[in-house]
Design a protein around this motif. Structure first.
Motif, mmCIF file in Angstrom:
data_model
loop_
_atom_site.group_PDB
_atom_site.id
_atom_site.type_symbol
_atom_site.label_atom_id
_atom_site.label_comp_id
_atom_site.label_asym_id
_atom_site.label_seq_id
_atom_site.Cartn_x
_atom_site.Cartn_y
_atom_site.Cartn_z
ATOM 1 N N SER A 103 31.780 -20.213 11.638
ATOM 2 C CA SER A 103 30.884 -19.718 10.596
ATOM 3 C C SER A 103 29.562 -19.219 11.174
ATOM 4 N N ARG A 104 29.037 -19.945 12.153
ATOM 5 C CA ARG A 104 27.760 -19.537 12.753
ATOM 6 C C ARG A 104 27.891 -18.203 13.471
ATOM 7 N N ILE A 105 29.047 -17.961 14.060
ATOM 8 C CA ILE A 105 29.258 -16.687 14.745
ATOM 9 C C ILE A 105 29.467 -15.558 13.729
ATOM 10 N N GLU A 106 30.222 -15.844 12.676
ATOM 11 C CA GLU A 106 30.506 -14.822 11.659
ATOM 12 C C GLU A 106 29.274 -14.489 10.820
ATOM 13 N N ASN A 107 28.465 -15.485 10.528
ATOM 14 C CA ASN A 107 27.259 -15.325 9.703
ATOM 15 C C ASN A 107 26.093 -16.024 10.388
ATOM 16 N N PRO A 108 25.550 -15.425 11.432
ATOM 17 C CA PRO A 108 24.537 -16.113 12.229
ATOM 18 C C PRO A 108 23.255 -16.421 11.453
#
Length: 96
Positions: A15-20
């Motif tokens: 999730s952090r990579i997809e929506n930083p």
């Protein structure tokens, strides 16, 4: 033993990579200018810290460093596009 925390951590990493978010340790490691080397360096660093904690017979620090090692290994898996579920499947295959 409930291992769902690993799945939750993996989901958070993805999730952090997809929506930083504006500030994210995960994003900082996985988008570092050193590329894959940064996450691999962290695995090495955390492995060394775990080894030292094990050698020094400090249970609380052993647990802390083991958790750090697991986390950073998961970051490295993400960096090289290995699915955590595939690692779990391999462990399950070996356990039979």
């Amino acid at each position: 033993m409930n291992t769902s925390v690993f799945e939750e951590v993996w989901k958070t990493i993805c999730s952090r990579i997809e929506n930083p978010p504006e500030k994210s340790y995960v994003v900082d490691i996985l988008t570092h200018r050193k590329g894959i080397d940064k996450s691999l360096e962290k695995v090495g660093e955390e492995a060394t810290e775990f080894i030292l904690a094990a050698k020094n017979n400090d249970y609380d620090n052993q647990v802390y460093e083991a958790a750090d090692l697991f986390f950073h290994l998961m970051l490295a898996l993400k960096a090289i596009d290995v699915e955590f579920s595939d690692v779990i499947a391999e462990l399950e295959r070996r356990h039979k």
